[in-house]
Design an enzyme around this catalytic site. Structure first.
Site, PDB file in Angstrom:
ATOM      1  N   ARG A   1       0.975  -1.048   0.104  1.00  0.00           N
ATOM      2  CA  ARG A   1       0.199  -0.133   0.068  1.00  0.00           C
ATOM      3  C   ARG A   1       0.836   1.410  -0.009  1.00  0.00           C
ATOM      4  NH1 ARG A   1      -4.824   3.097   1.909  1.00  0.00           N
ATOM      5  NH2 ARG A   1      -4.048   4.586   3.308  1.00  0.00           N
TER       6      ARG A   1
ATOM      7  N   GLU B   1      -3.801 -18.023   5.487  1.00  0.00           N
ATOM      8  CA  GLU B   1      -5.023 -17.537   4.374  1.00  0.00           C
ATOM      9  C   GLU B   1      -5.540 -16.128   4.498  1.00  0.00           C
ATOM     10  OE1 GLU B   1      -9.117 -19.582   3.789  1.00  0.00           O
ATOM     11  OE2 GLU B   1      -9.405 -17.568   5.457  1.00  0.00           O
TER      12      GLU B   1
HETATM   13  P1  0O2 Z   1     -12.702 -16.331  11.364  1.00  0.00           P
HETATM   14  O1  0O2 Z   1     -10.977 -16.732  12.083  1.00  0.00           O
HETATM   15  O2  0O2 Z   1     -13.640 -16.337  12.879  1.00  0.00           O
HETATM   16  O3  0O2 Z   1     -13.309 -15.705  10.353  1.00  0.00           O
HETATM   17  P2  0O2 Z   1     -15.102 -23.425   6.184  1.00  0.00           P
HETATM   18  O4  0O2 Z   1     -15.230 -25.142   5.632  1.00  0.00           O
HETATM   19  O5  0O2 Z   1     -16.760 -22.393   5.569  1.00  0.00           O
HETATM   20  O6  0O2 Z   1     -15.692 -23.517   7.912  1.00  0.00           O
HETATM   21  P3  0O2 Z   1     -12.512 -22.950   4.957  1.00  0.00           P
HETATM   22  O7  0O2 Z   1     -12.968 -24.382   4.194  1.00  0.00           O
HETATM   23  O8  0O2 Z   1     -11.487 -23.950   5.723  1.00  0.00           O
HETATM   24  O9  0O2 Z   1     -13.627 -23.130   6.044  1.00  0.00           O
HETATM   25  O10 0O2 Z   1     -12.351 -21.983   4.030  1.00  0.00           O
HETATM   26  P4  0O2 Z   1     -13.123 -20.894   3.776  1.00  0.00           P
HETATM   27  O11 0O2 Z   1     -14.384 -21.245   3.798  1.00  0.00           O
HETATM   28  O12 0O2 Z   1     -12.036 -20.441   1.993  1.00  0.00           O
HETATM   29  O13 0O2 Z   1     -13.123 -20.150   4.648  1.00  0.00           O
HETATM   30  C1  0O2 Z   1     -13.125 -19.648   6.567  1.00  0.00           C
HETATM   31  C2  0O2 Z   1     -13.229 -18.471   6.214  1.00  0.00           C
HETATM   32  O14 0O2 Z   1     -13.988 -17.648   5.441  1.00  0.00           O
HETATM   33  C3  0O2 Z   1     -13.633 -18.161   7.824  1.00  0.00           C
HETATM   34  O15 0O2 Z   1     -13.156 -18.774   9.056  1.00  0.00           O
HETATM   35  C4  0O2 Z   1     -14.196 -16.782   8.014  1.00  0.00           C
HETATM   36  O16 0O2 Z   1     -13.438 -15.440   8.320  1.00  0.00           O
HETATM   37  C5  0O2 Z   1     -14.315 -16.505   6.420  1.00  0.00           C
HETATM   38  N1  0O2 Z   1     -15.755 -16.841   6.018  1.00  0.00           N
HETATM   39  C6  0O2 Z   1     -16.623 -18.498   5.190  1.00  0.00           C
HETATM   40  N2  0O2 Z   1     -17.723 -18.532   5.231  1.00  0.00           N
HETATM   41  C7  0O2 Z   1     -17.843 -17.132   5.763  1.00  0.00           C
HETATM   42  C8  0O2 Z   1     -20.200 -16.827   5.874  1.00  0.00           C
HETATM   43  O17 0O2 Z   1     -20.387 -16.862   5.076  1.00  0.00           O
HETATM   44  N3  0O2 Z   1     -20.119 -15.425   6.546  1.00  0.00           N
HETATM   45  C9  0O2 Z   1     -18.971 -15.138   7.369  1.00  0.00           C
HETATM   46  N4  0O2 Z   1     -18.909 -13.664   8.422  1.00  0.00           N
HETATM   47  N5  0O2 Z   1     -17.131 -14.820   7.100  1.00  0.00           N
HETATM   48  C10 0O2 Z   1     -16.516 -16.178   6.526  1.00  0.00           C
HETATM   49  P5  0O2 Z   1     -13.362 -19.323  10.412  1.00  0.00           P
HETATM   50  O18 0O2 Z   1     -12.868 -19.992  10.526  1.00  0.00           O
HETATM   51  O19 0O2 Z   1     -15.377 -18.918  10.003  1.00  0.00           O
HETATM   52  O20 0O2 Z   1     -12.141 -18.130  11.658  1.00  0.00           O
END
Ligand code: 0O2
Ligand code: 0O2
Length: 212
Positions: free
Chosen positions: A26, A138
């Site tokens: 940035r 990530e």
């Molecule tokens: P944090 O730190 O609380 O944000 P998943 O199967 O969806 O749990 P995966 O396959 O590990 O996850 O990866 P994905 O879907 O690429 O990334 C998950 C993270 O994306 C989540 O982390 C959130 O930060 C964000 N995310 C995904 N779906 C949603 C959603 O519907 N709403 C919101 N607000 N965020 C989302 P965590 O585990 O929740 O951690």
């Protein structure tokens, strides 16, 4: 507890280093007086309780966290415009201090919750006193509107543990739609906004020069 400290230390170091590096991108755009596709950067190490919850939900054995949990180190890059996101992803792909392993495009394919964001999973080398350790991290890249929606939805999710009352669920769907439209509207006047921002940056610089 000591075991967790040891386990999380390289992740903490990676988050700190990556925050500096991504914020540095940035600063370089700002120095160039060109539009920065990056508005701001945040980062965090996942709290232990959230690591345990996620491991439990996804059936990840604790001795497989390093390979199977990709977001113990998490970075977020916020952009003004949807088009900036693709530019930022390109910048990440071209760096040689990290390796892009996976990309998940929840912008073209939004989640059923209404969540939109672009996720990039990287492998990042951390230098430790015992040599180099490569960890997974990530990076979530999203617009300010996507970030607003996700932050609010995340808090509500925490409150309702995913089991939203139907009126709240409906409202969140409307809000996701509104955030999408806001991004579209902003894209349409992108040139106008950037001209105005460049004008104010020049003005600020002239003022600074006048002072020195
Ligand atoms: P944090 O730190 O609380 O944000 P998943 O199967 O969806 O749990 P995966 O396959 O590990 O996850 O990866 P994905 O879907 O690429 O990334 C998950 C993270 O994306 C989540 O982390 C959130 O930060 C964000 N995310 C995904 N779906 C949603 C959603 O519907 N709403 C919101 N607000 N965020 C989302 P965590 O585990 O929740 O951690
Ligand atoms: P600047 O140049 O003042 O923007 P930190 O260790 O504090 O640097 P961390 O722990 O990720 O970073 O903190 P946080 O609070 O999550 O925010 C990181 C940066 O994002 C901070 O900038 C905040 O000012 C900025 N930020 C957070 N939320 C918003 C927001 O909604 N809009 C905008 N424009 N900026 C936000 P710095 O690091 O102080 O740098």
């Amino acid at each position: 507890m000591k075991h967790w400290d040891q386990f999380l230390t390289p992740y903490k170091q990676a988050v700190e280093e990556l925050k500096i590096k991504l914020k540095g991108m940035r600063s370089q755009f700002k120095l160039d007086s060109s539009h920065s596709p990056i508005e701001f950067v945040t980062g965090r190490v996942k709290p232990i309780a959230s690591i345990l919850d996620k491991a439990n939900q996804k059936g990840i054995p604790l001795d497989k966290l390093e390979e199977e949990m990709q977001d113990i180190a998490g970075l977020r890059m916020m952009c003004q415009f949807v088009d900036d996101i693709h530019g930022v992803v390109d910048l990440l792909r071209n760096r040689n201090d990290l390796e892009v392993l996976e990309e998940r495009d929840y912008i073209s394919h939004k989640k059923s919750s209404g969540y939109r964001s672009y996720h990039v999973v990287i492998r990042y080398p951390v230098q430790t006193i015992n040599g180099e350790k490569k960890i997974l991290a990530e990076i979530q890249i999203r617009t300010l509107a996507m970030n607003f929606w996700a932050t609010v939805e995340h808090s509500l999710n925490y409150k309702y543990k995913g089991d939203f009352p139907s009126d709240i669920k409906k409202r969140l769907e409307f809000a996701a739609e509104a955030a999408f439209r806001l991004d579209e509207e902003m894209s349409l006047i992108r040139g106008e906004i950037q001209d105005a921002q460049a004008f104010f940056t020049r003005k600020k610089e002239q003022k600074q020069e006048g002072k020195n």
